[in-house]
Design a protein around this motif. Structure first.
Motif, PDB file in Angstrom:
ATOM      1  N   THR A 199       1.534   5.722  -7.244  1.00 45.71           N
ATOM      2  CA  THR A 199       0.246   6.060  -8.170  1.00 45.71           C
ATOM      3  C   THR A 199      -0.273   7.420  -7.679  1.00 45.71           C
ATOM      4  O   THR A 199      -1.292   7.939  -8.139  1.00 45.71           O
ATOM      5  CB  THR A 199      -0.765   4.600  -8.148  1.00 45.71           C
ATOM      6  OG1 THR A 199      -1.105   4.895  -6.761  1.00 45.71           O
ATOM      7  CG2 THR A 199      -0.379   3.690  -8.612  1.00 45.71           C
ATOM      8  N   LYS A 200      -0.170   7.856  -6.412  1.00 47.57           N
ATOM      9  CA  LYS A 200      -0.905   8.887  -5.818  1.00 47.57           C
ATOM     10  C   LYS A 200      -2.499   8.756  -5.672  1.00 47.57           C
ATOM     11  O   LYS A 200      -3.234   9.600  -5.348  1.00 47.57           O
ATOM     12  CB  LYS A 200      -0.688  10.167  -6.721  1.00 47.57           C
ATOM     13  CG  LYS A 200       0.976  10.398  -7.095  1.00 47.57           C
ATOM     14  CD  LYS A 200       1.401  10.831  -5.555  1.00 47.57           C
ATOM     15  CE  LYS A 200       2.793  10.989  -5.778  1.00 47.57           C
ATOM     16  NZ  LYS A 200       3.599  11.425  -4.415  1.00 47.57           N
ATOM     17  N   GLU A 225       1.188   4.001  -2.828  1.00 45.67           N
ATOM     18  CA  GLU A 225       0.726   5.323  -2.865  1.00 45.67           C
ATOM     19  C   GLU A 225       1.664   6.330  -3.280  1.00 45.67           C
ATOM     20  O   GLU A 225       1.345   7.205  -4.057  1.00 45.67           O
ATOM     21  CB  GLU A 225       0.353   5.434  -1.537  1.00 45.67           C
ATOM     22  CG  GLU A 225      -0.171   6.965  -1.189  1.00 45.67           C
ATOM     23  CD  GLU A 225      -0.346   7.296   0.344  1.00 45.67           C
ATOM     24  OE1 GLU A 225      -0.993   8.196   0.712  1.00 45.67           O
ATOM     25  OE2 GLU A 225       0.548   6.600   1.220  1.00 45.67           O
ATOM     26  N   ILE A 253       0.862  -1.172   0.007  1.00 47.52           N
ATOM     27  CA  ILE A 253      -0.044  -0.134  -0.136  1.00 47.52           C
ATOM     28  C   ILE A 253       0.818   1.075  -0.056  1.00 47.52           C
ATOM     29  O   ILE A 253       0.698   2.144  -0.773  1.00 47.52           O
ATOM     30  CB  ILE A 253      -0.837  -0.089   1.417  1.00 47.52           C
ATOM     31  CG1 ILE A 253      -1.948  -0.945   1.145  1.00 47.52           C
ATOM     32  CG2 ILE A 253      -1.785   1.546   1.351  1.00 47.52           C
ATOM     33  CD1 ILE A 253      -2.868  -1.230   2.420  1.00 47.52           C
ATOM     34  N   TRP A 254       1.873   1.267   0.747  1.00 46.21           N
ATOM     35  CA  TRP A 254       2.875   2.407   1.036  1.00 46.21           C
ATOM     36  C   TRP A 254       3.469   2.669  -0.515  1.00 46.21           C
ATOM     37  O   TRP A 254       3.581   3.688  -1.007  1.00 46.21           O
ATOM     38  CB  TRP A 254       3.982   2.168   2.102  1.00 46.21           C
ATOM     39  CG  TRP A 254       4.852   3.069   2.073  1.00 46.21           C
ATOM     40  CD1 TRP A 254       4.377   4.470   2.732  1.00 46.21           C
ATOM     41  CD2 TRP A 254       6.172   3.314   2.050  1.00 46.21           C
ATOM     42  NE1 TRP A 254       5.822   5.204   2.994  1.00 46.21           N
ATOM     43  CE2 TRP A 254       6.715   4.432   2.620  1.00 46.21           C
ATOM     44  CE3 TRP A 254       7.058   2.311   1.584  1.00 46.21           C
ATOM     45  CZ2 TRP A 254       8.029   4.769   2.513  1.00 46.21           C
ATOM     46  CZ3 TRP A 254       8.422   2.557   1.642  1.00 46.21           C
ATOM     47  CH2 TRP A 254       8.947   3.894   1.877  1.00 46.21           C
ATOM     48  N   PRO A 258      -5.600   7.334  -3.494  1.00 42.05           N
ATOM     49  CA  PRO A 258      -6.070   7.286  -2.036  1.00 42.05           C
ATOM     50  C   PRO A 258      -5.661   6.096  -1.444  1.00 42.05           C
ATOM     51  O   PRO A 258      -5.938   4.805  -2.141  1.00 42.05           O
ATOM     52  CB  PRO A 258      -7.740   7.702  -1.981  1.00 42.05           C
ATOM     53  CG  PRO A 258      -7.982   8.389  -3.611  1.00 42.05           C
ATOM     54  CD  PRO A 258      -6.894   7.628  -4.384  1.00 42.05           C
ATOM     55  N   MET A 259      -5.145   6.257  -0.154  1.00 42.71           N
ATOM     56  CA  MET A 259      -4.906   5.127   0.691  1.00 42.71           C
ATOM     57  C   MET A 259      -6.090   4.123   0.610  1.00 42.71           C
ATOM     58  O   MET A 259      -5.904   2.892   0.722  1.00 42.71           O
ATOM     59  CB  MET A 259      -4.252   5.540   1.901  1.00 42.71           C
ATOM     60  CG  MET A 259      -3.371   4.287   2.564  1.00 42.71           C
ATOM     61  SD  MET A 259      -2.880   4.913   4.128  1.00 42.71           S
ATOM     62  CE  MET A 259      -1.408   5.989   3.498  1.00 42.71           C
ATOM     63  N   LEU A 316      -6.249   2.046  -2.375  1.00 43.43           N
ATOM     64  CA  LEU A 316      -5.089   0.846  -2.452  1.00 43.43           C
ATOM     65  C   LEU A 316      -5.355  -0.188  -1.381  1.00 43.43           C
ATOM     66  O   LEU A 316      -5.217  -1.395  -1.832  1.00 43.43           O
ATOM     67  CB  LEU A 316      -3.886   1.461  -2.330  1.00 43.43           C
ATOM     68  CG  LEU A 316      -3.427   2.557  -3.380  1.00 43.43           C
ATOM     69  CD1 LEU A 316      -2.435   3.269  -2.981  1.00 43.43           C
ATOM     70  CD2 LEU A 316      -3.278   1.936  -4.797  1.00 43.43           C
ATOM     71  N   THR A 317      -5.915   0.182  -0.284  1.00 44.47           N
ATOM     72  CA  THR A 317      -6.226  -0.994   0.815  1.00 44.47           C
ATOM     73  C   THR A 317      -7.177  -1.778   0.199  1.00 44.47           C
ATOM     74  O   THR A 317      -7.108  -3.083   0.718  1.00 44.47           O
ATOM     75  CB  THR A 317      -6.741  -0.022   2.196  1.00 44.47           C
ATOM     76  OG1 THR A 317      -5.648   0.719   2.643  1.00 44.47           O
ATOM     77  CG2 THR A 317      -6.972  -1.146   3.045  1.00 44.47           C
ATOM     78  N   ASN A 342       4.702   8.309   7.803  1.00 41.41           N
ATOM     79  CA  ASN A 342       3.626   7.790   7.063  1.00 41.41           C
ATOM     80  C   ASN A 342       3.924   6.115   7.323  1.00 41.41           C
ATOM     81  O   ASN A 342       2.995   5.305   7.430  1.00 41.41           O
ATOM     82  CB  ASN A 342       3.396   8.063   5.699  1.00 41.41           C
ATOM     83  CG  ASN A 342       2.164   9.222   5.784  1.00 41.41           C
ATOM     84  OD1 ASN A 342       1.766   9.532   6.416  1.00 41.41           O
ATOM     85  ND2 ASN A 342       2.479  10.188   4.774  1.00 41.41           N
TER      86      ASN A 342
END
Length: 254
Positions: free
Chosen positions: A78-79, A75, A71-72, A81-82, A85-86, A164
């Motif tokens: 791709t930018k 992010e 996820i990190w 939203p977390m 991705l989650t 983060n």
């Protein structure tokens, strides 16, 4: 000699305190529900632990860590939203889990069973819980500032990417510990509900984090005590106790 019930209770209290403290931070970043998908991501590890008969936290932890790292990295790359991705990562994990999760052992994976915790499992879980609380206490204000404004945090020379990652890593630890109490399905409630109840009653940031911990601990104690007098799993009763506290907090809201 301390009974295993006492070890289960103390371990549950430590995990609940760490989860609630982290939940106060996650709620402020509107990420409380992220713990739910990550809890589901533990299912492949829990399944392996149940099949080969070892501590479910040791099975869950690598799966969650792998998910957090993905996820990190996604992010940064791709930018997106977390939350999005989650959802992608957790759906893949759940699908993999049900390929080999034993049906007869699914209950322990889904709703937890802390009453079966062993001595060394309890010690390990308590140490990890205290470590999470200690790291959170040190990083709390910086992560709060990042949640308010990443640009402002950068002006204050805070390494946003590093904090983060620490934040996500702590979520992974708490989720892996939380499956002992409430299983892979209900971990979001373990972090979200105490923080939500605290938000209703607190007047400042200190009260907010303190009340979150108090509510998390209280719900764990009452839920586990109630499970001694009925057949419902302790994890389910802990969540329902949390819900009752939240309802009371709405009534008493300042």
């Amino acid at each position: 000699m301390i009974s295993m019930h006492a070890f289960s209770l103390v371990t549950g209290v430590c995990i609940a305190a760490a989860a609630a403290y982290l939940g106060s931070l996650m709620l402020s970043r509107r990420m409380s529900l992220v713990a739910g998908p990550l809890g589901h991501l533990t299912l492949p590890g829990i399944a392996i632990a149940l099949i080969y008969d070892f501590d479910i936290t040791l099975g869950a932890f690598p799966c969650v860590i792998l998910g957090i790292i993905l996820i990190w990295l996604f992010e940064i790359r791709t930018k997106l939203p977390m939350e999005a991705l989650t959802a992608i990562v957790f759906a893949s994990g759940v699908a993999a889990a049900f390929l080999f999760l034993p049906v007869e052992q699914a209950k322990a994976a889904l709703v937890g069973d802390i009453s079966r915790i062993g001595f060394w499992d309890a010690i390990f879980s308590m140490i990890l819980s205290f470590a999470v609380i200690a790291v959170l206490r040190k990083c709390y204000s910086k992560i709060v500032l990042i949640s308010i404004s990443e640009d402002l945090a950068k002006v204050e020379k805070i390494d946003v990417k590093k904090y983060n990652f620490i934040y996500l890593f702590l979520i992974a630890v708490v989720v892996a510990l939380g499956v002992k109490i409430v299983g892979g399905l209900l971990t979001a409630a373990l972090v979200a509900i105490p923080a939500a109840a605290s938000r209703n009653l607190s007047r400042n940031l200190f009260e907010y984090s303190l009340f979150s911990i108090i509510f998390g601990i209280s719900s764990c104690i009452f839920g586990m005590l109630l499970s001694e007098f009925c057949t419902a799993p302790a994890g389910v009763l802990i969540i329902l106790t949390n819900t009752a506290i939240f309802v009371v907090s709405i009534i008493l809201r300042r």
